[in-house]
Design an enzyme around this catalytic site. Structure first.
Site, short mmCIF file in Angstrom:
data_model
loop_
_atom_site.label_atom_id
_atom_site.label_comp_id
_atom_site.label_asym_id
_atom_site.label_seq_id
_atom_site.Cartn_x
_atom_site.Cartn_y
_atom_site.Cartn_z
N HIS A 374 0.80 -1.23 0.00
CA HIS A 374 0.00 0.00 0.00
C HIS A 374 0.82 1.27 0.00
CE1 HIS A 374 -3.99 -1.81 0.85
NE2 HIS A 374 -3.26 -2.75 1.41
N LYS A 565 -8.38 14.24 4.62
CA LYS A 565 -7.54 13.04 4.63
C LYS A 565 -6.52 13.22 5.75
CE LYS A 565 -6.25 14.14 0.33
NZ LYS A 565 -6.13 13.05 -0.60
N ARG A 566 -5.74 12.17 6.07
CA ARG A 566 -4.69 12.34 7.07
C ARG A 566 -3.78 13.50 6.67
NH1 ARG A 566 -4.39 8.49 11.39
NH2 ARG A 566 -2.38 9.48 11.80
N LYS A 571 1.01 14.64 1.22
CA LYS A 571 -0.32 14.97 0.72
C LYS A 571 -0.47 16.47 0.47
CE LYS A 571 -2.38 11.04 3.24
NZ LYS A 571 -3.04 10.14 2.28
N THR A 673 -8.36 6.90 -1.86
CA THR A 673 -9.71 6.38 -2.04
C THR A 673 -10.73 7.50 -1.78
OG1 THR A 673 -9.47 5.54 0.21
CG2 THR A 673 -9.34 3.95 -1.57
N LYS A 677 -14.47 8.80 -3.54
CA LYS A 677 -15.71 9.11 -2.81
C LYS A 677 -16.20 10.52 -3.15
CE LYS A 677 -13.78 6.14 0.74
NZ LYS A 677 -12.96 6.15 1.98
#
Ligand code: GL7
Length: 839
Positions: A374, A565-566, A571, A673, A677
């Site tokens: 992952h 998100k985290r 990111k 992911t 969504k």
């Protein structure tokens, strides 16, 4: 088979039975009955939580027959089963999902209304089991939902953490962690199964001996033993009778081992030992994409893996299937390397406990396991110091040495002229302090290895797992992630779902590709109007929530630009923040400038020990404090950090988004992911060519996706050339202005030191290349603002996004796994009284 005592055989359950009936009157009666007999309350003193519990038990009753029937069918048929091993399952609340899957949402809503209660309020009561950090744990939950819906025999195996992911509060702009008490008010969805508890050995030493048949054997004499107690949760599929099991293990002290201390009078010492054992399942490690290498974490891994494999053996014995057929009965999917010790543990069980030969055991093991990678981030790759391994798992270390020796013999034969391959591929890292490399163990012990998006799988093959790809090319495959439309559309966005069903019928919920049919409505003025209205109403509801909880007024007509998100440097939430500061600077320079009104929303937790991530949260809040109050801004910009992001809250966020921020440095986000969504709920994506963004863009069409930034290849090339972020800072005036404004203390009451660590890293290292992507991001965001003004164009783009998201259903992903290497087909569950249609 023994014949059951006829007096103990259940009478057939009638449809109108209070424990199974689905009509409104029966539901009401059952609810009141549970309120009285389980919660022990008269309605006049019952709390909302009592009502929630009474309803949860009412719904649970309606799962049980399906659940038991499912298990019975699998047992009778000896069905081949997927065991999904995962250290995390981020399930989200159960009640709403179960109502949807049972097909009784509307009826229960009415039943509650007739009792003077509001279903929404009751759903809000549920504390979700936050037994995961982020995408990896949520993926496991989506996959269990799809397996049940597709009628695939499966068991999810994991840890029943007493404390899940921490609760996040924000104080003075900083993240504060509070322990999560998800079990506090009772958890109605699980059934403990102490009768299936299993022992797990820890520590000690090994001894060699010759058994009564003259065979050379090894005996592991542990330092102590911990018991794993299974806690089972039924997971019902969507409008099928299949209810599979999630089996989570809780650690308990073995009764026997504290007796010595107890008898010698050291009662407190004995209880202390008990506490130490129970620590194993106490708390989830709150790191996302970072491996901390703590002893307790290794204990958690061996604990749940050993319990699960022993449980599988017990199941085979119960079904009278010989152990030689382990790999025919089970496929064991390892969710990342967290369960990779399973390779050695299965060898141990087969050889030491079940007397198999090495070759027989290895044949079974390497036909049983499959490994999903992952992440490519080096800091997430798990390796355990040999000394720690030897101390906790002396027998496993011996087995790993043996596995490695045999494996390296193969490597030597394969690459006779390349001795460096031995050290590169070895399961043991001997470059400095010696470590066990868990990814190497997983690769050697598995029949299949997959990445989670096309780019990610390619990068794995070229990068971290390149040598393994050369050696075993056929093991490698891609399985792009997916998400369940039941939770992330039907449950979270009922209005959109209804509007879709009215146009194309209900089948899309199970066959998401059917959303394609919406394309013919893209020019239908009624549908467009309804689509826009739904988005607007949901935005307004979120605005009300924000007004009530944060005291900030936001304009529902503004562009809702969301990054949820985290928090992680890769990111790049801080790249988003730099755009906000840039817009703010433009307004300050020219207060009458025309800009598209925007509301920037952030959500996400930072690992408690990840200082930079916490500083990014502080920065966002600091910017918000200034921007939201500045009269020059008027209502053109609002910036808010929404605290305690969770599955439950995410379900409110996705439907309200206009723009989804997927802006990781290319090559760093394995899949993502959340990107899926958001898009399913009619948000457009601004994103890099990273992870599944690439495939989303391919599906929705490049004209319906806001792309910017370097490709993964360009990122590597730029780094190789010698990247100097400071050059960008000096040559880009808007970037310089944004950085300087933060550095000046403007957002920190004059404190120039506060954000300096973050800014220094950016100016001198910028590992995630924000500066290199800055201009492209700014330009792209400005373009987004323009397109948003063109309501017709924007609406068209959003409808096409929804219509083209079929690929990203977790059903598609699970079908791919089943066909490619799980080799499992559906096992429908028959229930006498009702057909699935009647549910
Ligand atoms: C992750 C990846 O970071 C994420 O991109 C991916 O979507 C997810 C599921 O495959 O797995 N890897 C990882 O270690 N965590 C993730 O969320 C924590």
């Amino acid at each position: 088979q023994t014949v059951p005592d006829p007096r103990l055989v259940c009478p057939p359950v009638r449809v109108e039975d209070d424990r199974t009936g689905l009509n409104i009157e029966t539901l009401k009666r059952a609810f009141l009955d549970n309120l009285f007999y389980i919660q022990g309350k008269f309605p006049d003193i019952a709390t909302q939580n009592d009502y929630y519990m009474a309803l949860a038990y009412t719904v649970r009753d309606r799962l049980l027959k399906r659940w038991l029937k499912t298990a019975q069918t699998y047992t009778e048929q000896g069905s081949r089963t997927v065991c999904y091993l995962s250290a995390e399952f981020l399930l989200g609340p159960h009640l709403g999902k179960n109502l949807i899957n049972l097909g009784i949402y509307d009826d229960v809503q009415q039943a509650m209304e007739e009792l003077g209660l509001d279903l929404e309020t009751l759903l809000e009561q549920e504390e979700e089991p936050g037994l995961g950090n982020g995408g990896l744990g949520r993926l496991a939950a989506c996959y269990l939902d799809s397996m049940a819906t597709l009628e695939i025999p499966s068991i999810g195996y994991g840890i029943r953490y007493e404390y899940g992911i921490f609760e996040q509060d924000i104080r003075d702009g900083w993240q504060i962690e509070r322990s999560d008490k998800w079990l506090r008010s009772g958890y109605p969805w699980e059934v403990p199964r102490p009768e299936w508890s299993v022992p797990v050995k820890i520590g000690g030493h090994t001894e060699q001996y010759t058994d009564e048949r003259g065979r050379f054997r090894v005996r592991w004499v542990p330092h102590h033993v911990v018991m794993g107690v299974p806690h089972d949760t039924p997971l019902l599929g969507y409008q099928v009778n299949t209810a599979n099991t999630l089996r989570l293990w809780r650690a308990e002290a073995a009764e026997s081992f504290d007796f010595d201390a107890f008898n010698s009078g050291d009662y407190v010492g004995a209880v202390h030992e008990k506490m130490v054992s129970e620590n194993i399942s106490k708390v989830l490690y709150p790191n996302d994409n970072i491996s901390q290498g703590k002893e307790l974490r290794l204990l958690q891994q061996i604990f749940f893996v050993s319990c699960s494999l022993q449980d599988m053996i017990r199941i085979m014995e119960g079904q009278k299937i010989p152990l030689e057929k382990f790999h025919e009965k089970f496929v064991v999917q390892m969710n990342d390397t967290h369960p990779a010790i399973a390779v050695a543990e299965l060898m141990r069980l087969l050889i030491d406990d079940h007397c198999m030969t090495w070759d027989q055991a290895w044949g079974i093991t390497t036909r049983t396991f499959a490994y999903t990678n992952h992440t490519l981030l080096p800091e997430a790759l798990e390796r355990w110091p040999i000394a720690l391994f030897k101390k906790l798992l002396p027998r496993h270390l011996e087995l790993i040495y043996e596995i490695n020796q045999r494996f390296l013999d193969d490597v030597r034969i394969r690459y006779p002229e390349q001795p460096q391959m031995l050290s590169q591929m070895s399961i043991i890292d001997e470059s400095g302090e010696r470590y066990v490399r868990m990814a190497h163990l997983a690769c050697v012990g598995s029949m299949a290895i997959n990445g989670v998006a096309a780019l990610h799988t390619e990068l794995l093959k070229q990068g971290v797992l390149h040598d393994f790809y050369e050696m075993y090319p056929k093991k490698f495959n891609n399985k792009t992630n997916g998400v369940t439309p039941r939770r992330f559309m039907v449950l979270s966005n009922p209005r959109l779902s209804r509007a879709i069903t009215e146009r194309i019928g209900p089948n899309w919920v199970k066959h998401l590709d059917e959303l394609k049919k919406l394309e013919s409505y893209v020019d239908d003025p009624n549908f467009r109007q309804e689509f826009r209205q739904i988005k607007f109403d949901i935005k307004q509801e979120l605005a009300t929530y924000i007004q009530q909880n944060y005291g900030v007024a936001i304009n529902p007509n503004s562009l809702f630009d969301i990054q949820a998100k985290r928090i992680h440097e890769y990111k790049r939430q801080h790249l988003n923040a730099l755009y906000i500061v840039t817009l703010y600077n433009r307004i300050k320079a020219n207060p009458n400038i025309e800009i598209t009104p925007r509301t920037f929303l952030f959500g996400g937790k930072a690992a408690p020990g990840y200082y930079t991530a916490k500083l990014i949260i502080k920065l966002i809040n600091a910017i918000g404090d200034v921007v939201n109050r500045d009269p020059d801004v008027r209502d053109r910009l609002k910036v808010l950090f929404l605290k305690d992001y969770s599955v439950k809250f995410a379900q409110r966020i996705y439907p309200a988004a206009d723009l989804s921020e997927q802006i990781s440095t290319a090559g760093k986000e394995a899949s993502g992911t959340g990107n899926m969504k958001f898009a399913m709920n009619g948000a457009l994506t601004i994103g890099t060519l990273d992870g599944a963004n690439i495939e989303i863009r391919e599906e929705v069409g490049e004209e319906n996706f806001f792309l910017f930034g370097m490709t993964a290849d360009e990122v590597y090339a730029r780094k190789a050339q010698g990247y100097n972020p400071y050059d960008y800072y000096q040559s880009n005036s808007e970037l310089k202005l944004a950085i300087d404004r933060i550095a000046s203390g403007f957002f920190s009451h004059g404190d120039r030191k506060l954000f300096q660590p973050l800014l220094d890293t950016l100016m001198h290292r910028d590992d995630y290349m924000l500066f290199a992507d800055y201009q492209a991001y700014i330009d792209c965001q400005d373009y987004v603002g323009q397109v948003f003004q063109d309501v017709d164009r924007w609406t068209r783009m959003t409808i096409l996004n929804v219509a083209r998201m079929g690929k990203f259903s977790s059903d598609r992903a699970i079908r791919d796994y089943c066909e490619d290497f799980w080799k499992i087909s559906p096992v429908p569950i028959e229930i006498e009284e009702y057909s699935p249609e009647a549910i």
